[in-house]
Motif scaffolding. Structure first.
Motif, mmCIF file in Angstrom:
data_model
loop_
_atom_site.group_PDB
_atom_site.id
_atom_site.type_symbol
_atom_site.label_atom_id
_atom_site.label_comp_id
_atom_site.label_asym_id
_atom_site.label_seq_id
_atom_site.Cartn_x
_atom_site.Cartn_y
_atom_site.Cartn_z
ATOM 1 N N LEU A 148 -89.895 15.713 -14.773
ATOM 2 C CA LEU A 148 -89.043 16.504 -15.657
ATOM 3 C C LEU A 148 -89.367 17.977 -15.532
ATOM 4 C CD1 LEU A 148 -86.897 16.674 -17.880
ATOM 5 C CD2 LEU A 148 -88.731 16.355 -19.561
ATOM 6 N N ALA A 149 -90.649 18.306 -15.456
ATOM 7 C CA ALA A 149 -91.053 19.707 -15.310
ATOM 8 C C ALA A 149 -90.471 20.307 -14.038
ATOM 9 C CB ALA A 149 -92.575 19.814 -15.301
ATOM 10 N N HIS A 150 -90.509 19.544 -12.956
ATOM 11 C CA HIS A 150 -89.962 20.032 -11.689
ATOM 12 C C HIS A 150 -88.472 20.319 -11.831
ATOM 13 C CE1 HIS A 150 -89.501 20.468 -7.350
ATOM 14 N NE2 HIS A 150 -88.460 19.658 -7.424
ATOM 15 N N GLY A 151 -87.749 19.419 -12.487
ATOM 16 C CA GLY A 151 -86.311 19.609 -12.662
ATOM 17 C C GLY A 151 -85.979 20.825 -13.509
ATOM 18 N N LEU A 152 -86.730 21.040 -14.573
ATOM 19 C CA LEU A 152 -86.480 22.203 -15.428
ATOM 20 C C LEU A 152 -86.875 23.488 -14.724
ATOM 21 C CD1 LEU A 152 -87.676 20.864 -18.912
ATOM 22 C CD2 LEU A 152 -85.329 21.058 -18.055
ATOM 23 N N ALA A 153 -87.972 23.443 -13.963
ATOM 24 C CA ALA A 153 -88.391 24.628 -13.215
ATOM 25 C C ALA A 153 -87.353 25.007 -12.171
ATOM 26 C CB ALA A 153 -89.745 24.383 -12.560
ATOM 27 N N ALA A 154 -86.704 24.002 -11.565
ATOM 28 C CA ALA A 154 -85.661 24.272 -10.580
ATOM 29 C C ALA A 154 -84.462 24.976 -11.205
ATOM 30 C CB ALA A 154 -85.217 22.960 -9.922
ATOM 31 N N ARG A 155 -84.345 24.882 -12.528
ATOM 32 C CA ARG A 155 -83.265 25.564 -13.243
ATOM 33 C C ARG A 155 -83.696 26.952 -13.720
ATOM 34 N NH1 ARG A 155 -82.977 20.101 -14.079
ATOM 35 N NH2 ARG A 155 -80.902 19.150 -14.151
ATOM 36 N N GLY A 156 -84.887 27.366 -13.314
ATOM 37 C CA GLY A 156 -85.356 28.705 -13.647
ATOM 38 C C GLY A 156 -86.138 28.805 -14.933
ATOM 39 N N LEU A 157 -86.579 27.668 -15.479
ATOM 40 C CA LEU A 157 -87.314 27.671 -16.737
ATOM 41 C C LEU A 157 -88.817 27.609 -16.478
ATOM 42 C CD1 LEU A 157 -85.079 25.163 -18.742
ATOM 43 C CD2 LEU A 157 -84.990 27.663 -18.773
ATOM 44 N N ARG A 158 -89.579 28.244 -17.351
ATOM 45 C CA ARG A 158 -91.043 28.200 -17.262
ATOM 46 C C ARG A 158 -91.535 26.983 -18.045
ATOM 47 N NH1 ARG A 158 -93.559 33.741 -19.102
ATOM 48 N NH2 ARG A 158 -95.420 32.542 -18.503
ATOM 49 N N VAL A 159 -92.180 26.063 -17.362
ATOM 50 C CA VAL A 159 -92.510 24.785 -17.990
ATOM 51 C C VAL A 159 -93.807 24.239 -17.414
ATOM 52 C CG1 VAL A 159 -91.047 23.594 -16.307
ATOM 53 C CG2 VAL A 159 -91.609 22.451 -18.461
#
Length: 278
Positions: free
Chosen positions: A205-216
Motif C-alpha cells: 500500500l505504501a508503494h502505491g501511495l508513494a507512486a501517487r506522489g504522497l509521503r508515506v
C-alpha cells in the motif's frame, strides 16, 4: 469539484459535545468544503391514553421534550452559523425530525446526498454512538467521527489502519481528500490479531501511495494483550497521528449491529478523529 460535507447534530436526549461544531467547521475549512449542518430534533408521537393523561399528563410532557429538542436545535444552528461565518465557510442548514429510535436512520438517509458525513462522539453518551454507527453502516458515505470535548487541530498526520481487506481499501479511497493534504501518512498493520493476506501488505500500500506522489511509511505492530481498537488508537496517538483512517466492519441484524473488534473498540473509546468507511 468542491467537496460537500454534512454535519449531523442530534438534539435528543443530549446535544453533541461543545467542540463538535468548531471541529467540523475546521475540517470543512481544511478541505475547502461546503458544509451543510443538519440538526435532528426528536418527534415523539402522542400515544397516551385517557389513564396516562390523567395520571402523568403525558401529552404535556411529550410537548415539553419536543420543544426542548427544537430549542437545542435552534441554538446549535446558530452556533454553526457563527463559526462558519468566522471561518468563511459556505453553509447551508436544515432541521430534520425523527422518532427517538430513528434519529440515526434519518441522519444516514440524508448523508447519502453528500461526499462526507461528520458526527460527534461523547463518552458515556449512547445516543451519539448509535447515530455514528447508523451513519457509518447505512449512509454509504465515509464518516468522520469527531471527539466532542477537545480541539482536533490540523489533520495533517493521517494514520491508516491496514489489513488488506475490502473495507480498509474502501476507507483509503474515501480518505483521498485528507491524504492529498497530509504532510505525513503512516500505515500500520497489526500482525498478531488475525491471519493477513501476506506479510508485505503494508509495504505494498505504501508503494502505491508513494507512486501517487504522497509521503508515506509503513510499519507493523503487535496488539499483544490489548484490544485491536485500543492498539490502533494507542499507536496512532503515540506517533502523533491526527486522523485515523479505517474500515468499519459489521452487519445489521434487526437494527442491532454486530461489530468487528476494531470497530467496537473505536466506537467505545474514541480518542482522536476517525474516518470510517463501510
Amino acid at each position: 469539484m468542491q467537496l460537500l460535507a454534512s454535519l449531523f447534530l442530534p438534539t435528543y436526549p443530549d446535544p453533541p459535545g461543545p467542540k463538535v461544531v468548531s471541529n467540523a467547521v475546521a475540517v470543512a475549512s481544511q478541505l475547502g468544503a461546503k458544509l451543510d449542518a443538519a440538526v435532528i430534533n426528536v418527534d415523539i408521537p402522542d400515544v397516551s391514553n385517557a389513564l396516562s393523561s390523567l395520571l402523568l399528563d403525558l401529552p404535556e410532557k411529550i410537548r415539553e421534550v419536543n420543544a426542548a429538542s427544537r430549542k437545542r436545535g435552534k441554538a446549535l444552528l446558530g452556533t454553526v452559523a457563527a463559526e462558519a461565518a468566522r471561518c468563511n465557510i459556505t453553509l447551508t442548514s436544515q432541521e430534520l425530525r425523527a422518532q427517538p429510535a430513528f434519529i440515526g436512520e434519518a441522519a444516514a438517509g440524508e448523508g447519502r446526498y453528500f461526499d462526507l458525513c461528520m458526527v460527534g462522539w461523547a463518552r458515556d453518551t449512547e445516543s451519539s454512538r448509535m447515530t455514528a454507527e447508523e451513519v457509518v453502516f447505512s449512509s454509504g458515505r465515509p464518516t468522520l467521527i469527531l471527539p466532542g470535548d477537545e480541539d482536533v487541530g490540523a489533520l495533517d498526520h493521517v494514520v491508516i489502519a491496514w489489513d488488506g481487506s475490502r473495507v480498509a481499501a474502501r476507507a483509503v479511497a474515501d480518505a483521498k481528500p485528507f491524504l492529498e493534504r497530509a504532510s505525513t501518512i503512516s500505515i500500520i498493520t497489526v500482525t498478531d490479531e488475525k491471519v493477513l493476506p501476506s506479510e508485505d501488505i503494508g509495504d505494498r500500500l505504501a508503494h502505491g501511495l508513494a507512486a501517487r506522489g504522497l509521503r508515506v511509511k509503513a510499519e507493523s505492530i503487535h496488539a499483544v494483550d490489548n484490544e485491536i481498537g485500543a492498539a490502533l488508537e494507542d499507536h496512532a496517538i503515540r506517533i502523533n497521528g491526527s486522523l485515523l483512517v479505517m474500515g468499519g466492519w459489521g452487519h445489521s441484524r434487526i437494527r442491532d449491529f454486530v461489530l468487528g473488534g476494531a470497530t467496537e473498540g473505536i466506537l467505545s473509546d474514541l480518542r482522536l478523529p476517525v474516518l470510517m468507511s463501510h
